[in-house]
Scaffold this motif. Structure first.
Motif, PDB file in Angstrom:
ATOM      1  N   TYR A 128      -1.704  -3.707  -3.747  1.00  0.00           N
ATOM      2  CA  TYR A 128      -2.207  -4.091  -2.430  1.00  0.00           C
ATOM      3  C   TYR A 128      -3.483  -4.912  -2.569  1.00  0.00           C
ATOM      4  N   ILE A 130      -6.630  -6.143   0.204  1.00  0.00           N
ATOM      5  CA  ILE A 130      -7.146  -5.997   1.566  1.00  0.00           C
ATOM      6  C   ILE A 130      -8.102  -7.144   1.869  1.00  0.00           C
ATOM      7  N   LEU A 137      -3.536  -7.812   5.241  1.00  0.00           N
ATOM      8  CA  LEU A 137      -3.229  -6.834   4.196  1.00  0.00           C
ATOM      9  C   LEU A 137      -1.974  -7.304   3.478  1.00  0.00           C
ATOM     10  N   THR A 150      -3.672  -7.240  10.257  1.00  0.00           N
ATOM     11  CA  THR A 150      -4.219  -5.905  10.481  1.00  0.00           C
ATOM     12  C   THR A 150      -4.897  -5.756  11.841  1.00  0.00           C
ATOM     13  N   ILE A 155      -9.803  -1.810   7.312  1.00  0.00           N
ATOM     14  CA  ILE A 155      -9.257  -0.890   6.315  1.00  0.00           C
ATOM     15  C   ILE A 155     -10.303  -0.559   5.263  1.00  0.00           C
ATOM     16  N   VAL A 158      -7.598   4.076   0.957  1.00  0.00           N
ATOM     17  CA  VAL A 158      -6.231   3.971   0.438  1.00  0.00           C
ATOM     18  C   VAL A 158      -5.875   5.307  -0.208  1.00  0.00           C
ATOM     19  N   THR A 169      -0.810   4.732   1.513  1.00  0.00           N
ATOM     20  CA  THR A 169      -1.173   4.792   2.922  1.00  0.00           C
ATOM     21  C   THR A 169      -2.585   4.258   3.084  1.00  0.00           C
ATOM     22  N   PHE A 170      -2.889   3.690   4.234  1.00  0.00           N
ATOM     23  CA  PHE A 170      -4.179   3.056   4.466  1.00  0.00           C
ATOM     24  C   PHE A 170      -4.848   3.681   5.687  1.00  0.00           C
ATOM     25  N   THR A 171      -6.179   3.723   5.664  1.00  0.00           N
ATOM     26  CA  THR A 171      -6.937   4.253   6.781  1.00  0.00           C
ATOM     27  C   THR A 171      -7.957   3.222   7.246  1.00  0.00           C
ATOM     28  N   SER A 172      -8.247   3.251   8.531  1.00  0.00           N
ATOM     29  CA  SER A 172      -9.247   2.363   9.113  1.00  0.00           C
ATOM     30  C   SER A 172     -10.184   3.194   9.974  1.00  0.00           C
ATOM     31  N   ASN A 176      -5.302   6.854  10.212  1.00  0.00           N
ATOM     32  CA  ASN A 176      -4.210   6.302   9.422  1.00  0.00           C
ATOM     33  C   ASN A 176      -3.637   5.051  10.076  1.00  0.00           C
TER      34      ASN A 176
END
Length: 263
Positions: A128, A130, A137, A150, A155, A158, A169-172, A176
């Motif tokens: 990935y 970012i 992304l 996005t 983000i 990870v 999986t990604f978080t901001s 999630n």
């Protein structure tokens, strides 16, 4: 150990954290949110800052506890200091080393011509990259690259995902990130690709759809904080249109002034 910002930038973040008596992790998270708009606004969810909140340069400061003025002053001070450092380029992301594929370090990378990523990595066969600055992304799996828009997600995390289309999986700032809900710029992850606005009339419709919901009389809004938050969200969406070249700076400023005048 900082792996995202330059050493000098990270030291500036630490200095701000020490000045306000806040943890470095909290200030780093807030910095990520501000970097997404070049220091002009932030929407965050940070426990040490009262949970969810919003800040706009020269505008308003909103925190979860709307009657806690000390918390408002704290958030405003933090954001102002970090914003000034970002705009003075005293806080910058760490450049990645050059690769053997290109003199500039990026021409041979798998994400193509997206430019400079904020961070990259690989887990369980999935790579990935970012790009928070341009709201992108890129994910590579089984030789296929998919690039997502996005939207307003910044983000910053990870992790490993159990099941689903990807193993990461990604978080901001919102929690999630659901990849299935993001428009696809290129690739075929099974989501409708985002379409560019084709003409001025369509552009006008997008802007009017953003501004229209706050045209109702203020007395129809039962909670002032909800009304203020709605205006802030509209301004943030307009800023996204400006960043993508859909709105000119003048058009953005006019719409922003119109919205702020309704507070």
């Amino acid at each position: 150990m900082n792996a995202t910002f330059t050493e000098a930038s990270f030291q500036n973040i630490v200095n701000v954290a020490n000045k306000y008596g806040i943890s470095t992790n909290a200030v780093t998270d807030l910095t990520f949110c501000l970097m997404n708009s070049n220091g002009t606004m932030a929407q965050f969810n940070i426990a040490e800052l009262g949970g969810g909140g919003q800040w706009m340069q020269g505008g308003m400061t909103m925190v979860g506890d709307m009657f806690n003025n000390n918390l408002k002053y704290l958030v405003d001070g933090l954001c102002m200091d970090l914003s000034n450092l970002i705009q003075q380029r005293a806080i910058q992301y760490k450049p990645l080393p050059k690769t053997e594929h290109g003199q500039g370090g990026f021409s041979g990378n798998w994400w193509g011509d997206l430019g400079f990523p904020n961070s990259t990595g690989s887990q369980n066969g999935t790579s990935y990259a970012i790009f928070n600055d341009i709201h992108r992304l890129a994910i590579q799996e089984n030789g296929k690259v998919t690039v997502f828009d996005t939207l307003d997600n910044n983000i910053g995390g990870v992790g490993q995902q159990q099941g689903g289309n990807y193993s990461v999986t990604f978080t901001s700032q919102y929690g999630n990130v659901n990849l299935g809900s993001l428009p696809i710029v290129s690739g075929s992850y099974g989501v409708q690709k985002s379409q560019p606005i084709q003409n001025n009339e369509a552009q006008k419709n997008v802007v009017e759809n953003i501004v229209a919901p706050v045209n109702a009389p203020i007395e129809a809004v039962n909670n002032n904080s909800v009304f203020e938050e709605d205006i802030f969200v509209k301004i943030e969406k307009l800023a996204g249109l400006k960043d993508k070249g859909i709105l000119s700076v003048e058009e953005f400023e006019n719409k922003k002034s119109d919205l702020l005048n309704r507070l």
